[in-house]
Design a protein around this motif. Structure first.
Motif, PDB file in Angstrom:
ATOM      1  N   HIS A 260      47.939  44.859  36.057  1.00  0.00           N
ATOM      2  CA  HIS A 260      46.793  45.588  35.522  1.00  0.00           C
ATOM      3  C   HIS A 260      45.661  44.620  35.179  1.00  0.00           C
ATOM      4  O   HIS A 260      44.478  44.890  35.481  1.00  0.00           O
ATOM      5  CB  HIS A 260      47.229  46.370  34.279  1.00  0.00           C
ATOM      6  CG  HIS A 260      46.105  47.106  33.604  1.00  0.00           C
ATOM      7  ND1 HIS A 260      45.441  48.152  34.197  1.00  0.00           N
ATOM      8  CD2 HIS A 260      45.519  46.925  32.388  1.00  0.00           C
ATOM      9  CE1 HIS A 260      44.503  48.598  33.387  1.00  0.00           C
ATOM     10  NE2 HIS A 260      44.526  47.875  32.280  1.00  0.00           N
ATOM     11  N   GLU A 261      45.994  43.477  34.572  1.00  0.00           N
ATOM     12  CA  GLU A 261      44.975  42.484  34.231  1.00  0.00           C
ATOM     13  C   GLU A 261      44.369  41.852  35.482  1.00  0.00           C
ATOM     14  O   GLU A 261      43.188  41.478  35.499  1.00  0.00           O
ATOM     15  CB  GLU A 261      45.581  41.404  33.329  1.00  0.00           C
ATOM     16  CG  GLU A 261      45.868  41.898  31.928  1.00  0.00           C
ATOM     17  CD  GLU A 261      46.625  40.877  31.096  1.00  0.00           C
ATOM     18  OE1 GLU A 261      46.289  40.704  29.905  1.00  0.00           O
ATOM     19  OE2 GLU A 261      47.559  40.253  31.640  1.00  0.00           O
ATOM     20  N   LEU A 262      45.173  41.749  36.541  1.00  0.00           N
ATOM     21  CA  LEU A 262      44.644  41.229  37.805  1.00  0.00           C
ATOM     22  C   LEU A 262      43.497  42.102  38.310  1.00  0.00           C
ATOM     23  O   LEU A 262      42.442  41.607  38.716  1.00  0.00           O
ATOM     24  CB  LEU A 262      45.768  41.148  38.840  1.00  0.00           C
ATOM     25  CG  LEU A 262      45.335  40.906  40.294  1.00  0.00           C
ATOM     26  CD1 LEU A 262      44.622  39.563  40.424  1.00  0.00           C
ATOM     27  CD2 LEU A 262      46.546  40.958  41.227  1.00  0.00           C
ATOM     28  N   PHE A 263      43.702  43.412  38.277  1.00  0.00           N
ATOM     29  CA  PHE A 263      42.656  44.293  38.772  1.00  0.00           C
ATOM     30  C   PHE A 263      41.480  44.393  37.803  1.00  0.00           C
ATOM     31  O   PHE A 263      40.345  44.648  38.224  1.00  0.00           O
ATOM     32  CB  PHE A 263      43.248  45.676  39.072  1.00  0.00           C
ATOM     33  CG  PHE A 263      43.945  45.727  40.409  1.00  0.00           C
ATOM     34  CD1 PHE A 263      43.263  46.122  41.542  1.00  0.00           C
ATOM     35  CD2 PHE A 263      45.260  45.328  40.532  1.00  0.00           C
ATOM     36  CE1 PHE A 263      43.885  46.140  42.775  1.00  0.00           C
ATOM     37  CE2 PHE A 263      45.895  45.350  41.759  1.00  0.00           C
ATOM     38  CZ  PHE A 263      45.203  45.746  42.893  1.00  0.00           C
ATOM     39  N   LEU A 264      41.721  44.163  36.511  1.00  0.00           N
ATOM     40  CA  LEU A 264      40.606  44.054  35.579  1.00  0.00           C
ATOM     41  C   LEU A 264      39.742  42.841  35.919  1.00  0.00           C
ATOM     42  O   LEU A 264      38.511  42.914  35.900  1.00  0.00           O
ATOM     43  CB  LEU A 264      41.125  43.936  34.134  1.00  0.00           C
ATOM     44  CG  LEU A 264      41.626  45.217  33.473  1.00  0.00           C
ATOM     45  CD1 LEU A 264      42.163  44.891  32.076  1.00  0.00           C
ATOM     46  CD2 LEU A 264      40.522  46.252  33.381  1.00  0.00           C
TER      47      LEU A 264
ATOM     48  N   LEU B  27      43.894  44.543  47.855  1.00  0.00           N
ATOM     49  CA  LEU B  27      43.343  43.200  47.706  1.00  0.00           C
ATOM     50  C   LEU B  27      43.125  42.542  49.067  1.00  0.00           C
ATOM     51  O   LEU B  27      42.152  41.807  49.259  1.00  0.00           O
ATOM     52  CB  LEU B  27      44.267  42.340  46.852  1.00  0.00           C
ATOM     53  CG  LEU B  27      44.433  42.752  45.371  1.00  0.00           C
ATOM     54  CD1 LEU B  27      45.284  41.744  44.634  1.00  0.00           C
ATOM     55  CD2 LEU B  27      43.084  42.901  44.692  1.00  0.00           C
ATOM     56  N   THR B  28      44.025  42.799  49.998  1.00  0.00           N
ATOM     57  CA  THR B  28      43.884  42.218  51.335  1.00  0.00           C
ATOM     58  C   THR B  28      42.640  42.767  52.035  1.00  0.00           C
ATOM     59  O   THR B  28      41.890  42.014  52.675  1.00  0.00           O
ATOM     60  CB  THR B  28      45.132  42.515  52.185  1.00  0.00           C
ATOM     61  OG1 THR B  28      46.286  41.992  51.511  1.00  0.00           O
ATOM     62  CG2 THR B  28      45.028  41.865  53.549  1.00  0.00           C
ATOM     63  N   GLN B  29      42.412  44.057  51.895  1.00  0.00           N
ATOM     64  CA  GLN B  29      41.224  44.654  52.506  1.00  0.00           C
ATOM     65  C   GLN B  29      39.941  44.074  51.907  1.00  0.00           C
ATOM     66  O   GLN B  29      38.985  43.775  52.626  1.00  0.00           O
ATOM     67  CB  GLN B  29      41.248  46.173  52.323  1.00  0.00           C
ATOM     68  CG  GLN B  29      42.311  46.885  53.144  1.00  0.00           C
ATOM     69  CD  GLN B  29      42.368  48.375  52.851  1.00  0.00           C
ATOM     70  OE1 GLN B  29      41.784  48.850  51.869  1.00  0.00           O
ATOM     71  NE2 GLN B  29      43.081  49.118  53.685  1.00  0.00           N
ATOM     72  N   ARG B  30      39.943  43.902  50.568  1.00  0.00           N
ATOM     73  CA  ARG B  30      38.746  43.339  49.935  1.00  0.00           C
ATOM     74  C   ARG B  30      38.554  41.884  50.351  1.00  0.00           C
ATOM     75  O   ARG B  30      37.415  41.436  50.572  1.00  0.00           O
ATOM     76  CB  ARG B  30      38.855  43.448  48.409  1.00  0.00           C
ATOM     77  CG  ARG B  30      37.578  43.051  47.670  1.00  0.00           C
ATOM     78  CD  ARG B  30      36.406  43.821  48.177  1.00  0.00           C
ATOM     79  NE  ARG B  30      35.184  43.541  47.430  1.00  0.00           N
ATOM     80  CZ  ARG B  30      33.980  43.509  47.962  1.00  0.00           C
ATOM     81  NH1 ARG B  30      33.818  43.763  49.257  1.00  0.00           N
ATOM     82  NH2 ARG B  30      32.920  43.273  47.219  1.00  0.00           N
TER      83      ARG B  30
END
Length: 536
Positions: free
Chosen positions: A369-373, A443-446
């Protein structure tokens, strides 16, 4: 292409060669392509377009141009191998003060061969080993700095040879030279810089960069007024070293000191390094210098110096309790000061405190969750960055490097040396639909989108046309990127946007997707072990 195309002489500075070439082709000051900034120090490696212009017009390979620039040797003068200029004299004095320092030269060398040597730009090079005389740093007639690169474009209507002052035209080869009292400093240091070797007798030091970093850190310590007592303990002949604080030390950098002040300061530091670490420790203890006096430049401490400071110069206060730490925190809160571990230790008068470490314990691993934050904060920063500024290009590059570090579970430094093919393999991960693989696919797409932006918009502005694609990530002018610079920029976001108990390092996110962080002997006792947080 110019009619006359002289080649650089051995160890000639880049600006000296360009000035000679300009004079031979009828220019008052060395020519440059248009448009080209006039304020840039011409002894550093030129920008990609200017380097290509020099190579084409003078028929010289890029490697030769680079070898006569300060970049060639400056990378050896600090352990990080970056462009830090702490040992390079500024190409013009910082002020009209008699204490301001600039490039130096030897009148006798100019009489022998009239060109400016690259090593005269080094702050530790203070005398001429060939003639045994002290170098000069200002014209004795007009008091100006004498290198052509220090002069405005229209400083004088006439053109002067390199053996003359570029401001008043005085013949520098006739300046009386004075013998050096201690001629071993500059020669020994320059020989080892040229050979990229650590001087003999320093087996505990692994590289020349670490050796020069240590000299610089101790020089900076001796320039601080609160450390002036150390001068009275330097056991050197009076003709070599005054025992008082240098009155000319108005600057906080050794490269801004006058030549003779630099010479005696470096001599004192080299004396302290003998019989390491016993002489250094004995003098510091006698002068009441402790670890806190070195804190200002701690990030630059080489391992051999940091080990000696930590082991011998750390004041340890036993018996600091949990209650004392809580009391110190309350005191900071009541005075509206920021509560940090450093501030608490300062109040307690200690440099290390297990109770404070326990109170301020940080989680070493971020949740998914913190990763995506964190990604959200980077997206926000990207949306606010202006299109026409380097800031947007930097955020795109840092964001991509961050995602690749997470996807590959490797360090920032490992990502920076990846080839284009390795990056492409990470950004073309097969799509998935379930569980944690959904997050990985996002994350891979981004990362793939950012890599496309980097490859088409950002990277072409940093390298020459048809430049090699490996490594894929480059800094300005196509140079190698330093991992610490990327880490520092990302750490600022972590400190300001993320939870206060999270480790202020990008490495905290490395295993956030898989949750497979390695467990060491010390980490196995961590109360946060195995915590993954909420699913995204």
């Amino acid at each position: 292409m110019f009619l006359l195309r002289p080649r650089p002489s051995p160890l000639e500075s880049l600006s000296s060669w360009r000035q000679r070439a300009g004079l031979q082709n009828g220019y008052r000051k060395y020519p440059r392509p248009k448009p080209s900034p006039d304020h840039r120090d011409p002894d550093w490696k030129p920008a990609a377009t200017e380097a290509a212009w020099l190579s084409d017009n003078f028929q010289l390979p890029f490697e030769l141009i680079h070898k006569h620039s300060l970049d060639y040797y400056n990378a050896r003068l600090n352990a990080s191998g970056t462009s830090d200029q702490r040992w390079i004299l500024p190409f013009h004095p910082t002020s009209d003060s008699p204490y301001a320092s600039g490039p130096v030269l030897c009148p006798n060398c100019l009489q022998d061969q009239p060109y400016l040597r690259l090593f005269w730009r080094m702050a530790f090079y203070t005398f001429c080993p060939l003639h045994g005389s002290v170098l000069i740093e200002r014209c004795p007639d007009c008091g100006a700095s004498m290198w052509p690169s220090t002069m405005p474009s229209r400083a004088h209507p006439n053109s002067f040879a390199l053996s003359h002052c570029q401001r008043c035209g005085a013949d520098l080869t006739t300046v009386a030279s004075h013998p050096s009292l201690y001629p071993d400093n500059a020669l020994d240091l320059w020989i080892h810089v040229e050979q990229n070797k650590v001087p003999s007798g320093y087996g505990h030091i692994s590289s020349l960069g670490e050796f020069m970093d240590g000299i610089w850190v101790i020089c900076q310590l001796m320039l601080r007024r609160q450390s002036h007592h150390i001068y009275s303990f330097l056991d050197l002949p009076s003709r070599l070293m005054n025992t008082s604080f240098p009155e000319a030390a108005k600057s906080q950098s050794i490269r801004s000191l006058p030549l003779l002040e630099r010479d005696r300061l470096i001599k004192g530091v080299l004396w302290l390094l003998q019989d390491w670490p016993y002489r250094f420790v004995d003098v510091c203890r006698a002068a009441k210098i402790t670890r806190k006096d070195f804190i200002a430049n701690r990030i630059l401490h080489p391992p051999w110096l940091e080990d000696a400071i930590s082991e011998h110069l750390t004041l340890r206060k036993r018996g600091t309790t949990y209650g004392a730490v809580i009391s110190a925190i309350s005191s900071l809160e009541n005075s509206a000061e920021k509560v940090t571990k450093t501030a608490v230790r300062h109040i307690l008068g200690v440099t290390e405190c297990r109770a404070a470490d326990k109170v301020f314990e940080q989680r070493k691993h971020a949740s998914s969750h913190e990763l995506f934050l964190m990604c959200g904060h980077l997206e926000h920063a990207l949306s606010l960055a202006p299109e026409a500024r380097d800031q947007r290009a930097t955020i795109i590059r840092d964001y991509l490097i961050f995602l690749l570090s997470v996807l590959s579970e490797t360090s920032i430094e490992a990502v920076l040396v990846m080839s284009n093919a390795q990056v492409m393999s990470l950004t073309s991960h097969p799509a998935a639909t379930l569980g944690s693989e959904v997050r990985r696919r996002l994350l891979t797409q981004r990362a793939d989108q950012l890599n496309s932006l980097y490859g088409t918009v950002v990277r072409p502005n940093l390298v020459l046309e048809n430049a090699p694609t490996d490594p894929w990530f480059v800094a300005r002018n196509g140079g190698a990127m330093a991992g610490h610079s990327v880490r520092d920029r990302l750490a600022k976001i972590i400190r300001s946007k993320m939870s206060a108990d999270l480790w202020n390092s990008v490495d905290a996110f490395r295993y956030s997707l898989s949750g497979n962080a390695p467990v060491g002997r010390r980490r196995s006792r961590s109360p946060y072990l195995g915590f993954q947080g909420e699913l995204f």
